[in-house]
Design a protein around this motif. Sequence first.
Motif, PDB file in Angstrom:
ATOM      1  N   ARG A  58     108.484 -20.855  22.963  1.00 52.90           N
ATOM      2  CA  ARG A  58     108.483 -22.180  23.597  1.00 52.90           C
ATOM      3  C   ARG A  58     108.399 -22.013  25.119  1.00 52.90           C
ATOM      4  O   ARG A  58     108.898 -21.025  25.677  1.00 52.90           O
ATOM      5  N   SER A  61     111.957 -24.447  30.242  1.00 56.77           N
ATOM      6  CA  SER A  61     112.293 -25.793  30.717  1.00 56.77           C
ATOM      7  C   SER A  61     112.380 -25.796  32.236  1.00 56.77           C
ATOM      8  O   SER A  61     112.393 -24.758  32.889  1.00 56.77           O
ATOM      9  N   ALA A  62     112.453 -26.983  32.810  1.00 58.95           N
ATOM     10  CA  ALA A  62     112.578 -27.126  34.266  1.00 58.95           C
ATOM     11  C   ALA A  62     113.891 -26.506  34.738  1.00 58.95           C
ATOM     12  O   ALA A  62     113.951 -25.902  35.812  1.00 58.95           O
ATOM     13  N   LYS A  63     114.935 -26.617  33.929  1.00 63.65           N
ATOM     14  CA  LYS A  63     116.238 -26.040  34.295  1.00 63.65           C
ATOM     15  C   LYS A  63     116.157 -24.520  34.328  1.00 63.65           C
ATOM     16  O   LYS A  63     116.705 -23.870  35.213  1.00 63.65           O
ATOM     17  N   THR A  64     115.444 -23.935  33.373  1.00 63.73           N
ATOM     18  CA  THR A  64     115.272 -22.490  33.330  1.00 63.73           C
ATOM     19  C   THR A  64     114.501 -22.006  34.554  1.00 63.73           C
ATOM     20  O   THR A  64     114.859 -21.010  35.173  1.00 63.73           O
ATOM     21  N   LYS A  65     113.436 -22.729  34.928  1.00 58.90           N
ATOM     22  CA  LYS A  65     112.668 -22.363  36.114  1.00 58.90           C
ATOM     23  C   LYS A  65     113.533 -22.451  37.368  1.00 58.90           C
ATOM     24  O   LYS A  65     113.471 -21.577  38.234  1.00 58.90           O
TER      25      LYS A  65
END
Length: 165
Positions: A58, A61-65
């Motif tokens: 997958r 996410s924006a949080k992971t980035k």
Amino acid sequence: EKYRRSTSVLVMIVAAHVAAHSVSPHKEFRFLLPVLPPCLVLAGAGLADAFDGGDHARPPSAKTKKNKILLMSATFLLNALPLAYLCTIHQRAPIGASEFIISAVSSHRRASPPSTAAAPTDFSVHFLLPCHSAPAHTHLMTSEAVPTVLALGCGPTCRAAGGGG
């Protein structure tokens, strides 16, 4: 995680090198320099694993980035400050001392009358410092003077003379 299996051999090589030099009675940082590139490879593999997350199924996410950018920024800042200090202030002392010695010798020569001016090789410097911690000859040579440099010995024979073997 995907790098763990391929780096385990490299970890064993680095560990063996460090262990072998740890038992030696003569220790110097320069003996560890051959394992610096493998250590950097291991650090890169660890960072790649940390940034990769291991899950390619997958999209991140924006949080992971955002967390990756935060981790990268923190890593850079935590390394930039000690790097700036170590490069500009801490390691400056041996070179500054050599520059001071050359300046003192040059000003002494200028102050001496020409008839009593000493020969180019008439001064000596005695370094009472650990092995290879002063730049000695490389920073003390000038066109007007060639020094005699004496330093503490660090070879195995100086320890053997005391009966230590």
